[in-house]
Enzyme design. Structure first.
Site, PDB file in Angstrom:
ATOM      1  N   LEU A   1      -4.179 -49.601  22.531  1.00  0.00           N
ATOM      2  CA  LEU A   1      -4.271 -51.060  22.429  1.00  0.00           C
ATOM      3  C   LEU A   1      -3.625 -51.532  21.130  1.00  0.00           C
ATOM      4  O   LEU A   1      -4.033 -51.145  20.038  1.00  0.00           O
ATOM      5  CB  LEU A   1      -5.737 -51.503  22.491  1.00  0.00           C
ATOM      6  CG  LEU A   1      -5.956 -53.000  22.679  1.00  0.00           C
ATOM      7  CD1 LEU A   1      -5.404 -53.475  24.020  1.00  0.00           C
ATOM      8  CD2 LEU A   1      -7.420 -53.348  22.580  1.00  0.00           C
ATOM      9  N   HIS A   2      -2.603 -52.367  21.268  1.00  0.00           N
ATOM     10  CA  HIS A   2      -1.862 -52.931  20.139  1.00  0.00           C
ATOM     11  C   HIS A   2      -1.364 -54.296  20.591  1.00  0.00           C
ATOM     12  O   HIS A   2      -1.701 -54.746  21.697  1.00  0.00           O
ATOM     13  CB  HIS A   2      -0.710 -52.002  19.721  1.00  0.00           C
ATOM     14  CG  HIS A   2       0.183 -51.615  20.845  1.00  0.00           C
ATOM     15  ND1 HIS A   2       1.266 -52.367  21.242  1.00  0.00           N
ATOM     16  CD2 HIS A   2       0.121 -50.564  21.704  1.00  0.00           C
ATOM     17  CE1 HIS A   2       1.858 -51.794  22.273  1.00  0.00           C
ATOM     18  NE2 HIS A   2       1.169 -50.698  22.584  1.00  0.00           N
TER      19      HIS A   2
END
Length: 156
Positions: free
Chosen positions: A12-13
């Site tokens: 997750l970014h």
């Protein structure tokens, strides 16, 4: 329903938290990773990255499989993120209805072969992709939603 099933070593970014949910209409992000699910710091950082109005689950792969096969997930639009081909294969073998996998970012390292600017394969990755393809799942490589997808067979 899984709107995006993606291998991305960053999990997750910004792009997976903000860009992809808008593109796919996802209202839930599931990060399926055994080590991250036990890492309070990484969980905290991912929770800060989560988009507003989108549910986030950070759970071990086995728990993700159970959830994805449950009635509770059926009405959700899920962006599913895994770190490795091993985890992608575990899910592909156990969850019905998966039609596509996005092999986006696989980091390099010792014993890995760079097959494209964004993909480095360990020896087992070649076989894992073949097994996923044998299940009738389309596997393509692209990083951003507007990139031209490249069939993974090009790198096998």
């Amino acid at each position: 329903m899984i709107t995006l099933f993606r291998i991305d070593f960053r999990l997750l970014h910004f792009q997976t938290a903000q860009v992809w949910p808008q593109k796919t209409g996802a209202n839930e992000i599931v990060v399926a990773n055994d080590s991250v699910a036990k890492d309070a710091l990484r969980i905290s950082l991912m929770k800060m990255s989560a988009p507003h109005g989108c549910k986030l689950k950070i759970i071990p792969v086995a728990e993700a499989i159970t959830y994805l096969n449950s009635e509770a997930s059926k009405d959700r639009k899920i962006e599913l993120l895994v770190e490795t081909t091993h985890d992608a294969l575990r899910i592909a073998e156990a969850v019905e209805g998966i039609t596509a996998l996005n092999a986006a970012l696989m980091k390099g390292g010792e014993g890995k072969k760079m097959v494209s600017p964004s993909l480095a394969f360990a020896p087992e990755d070649f076989e894992n992709f073949r097994k996923i393809l044998a299940k009738g799942i389309r596997v393509e490589s692209y990083v951003a939603p507007d990139d031209r997808p490249v069939p993974i067979e090009k790198y096998l």
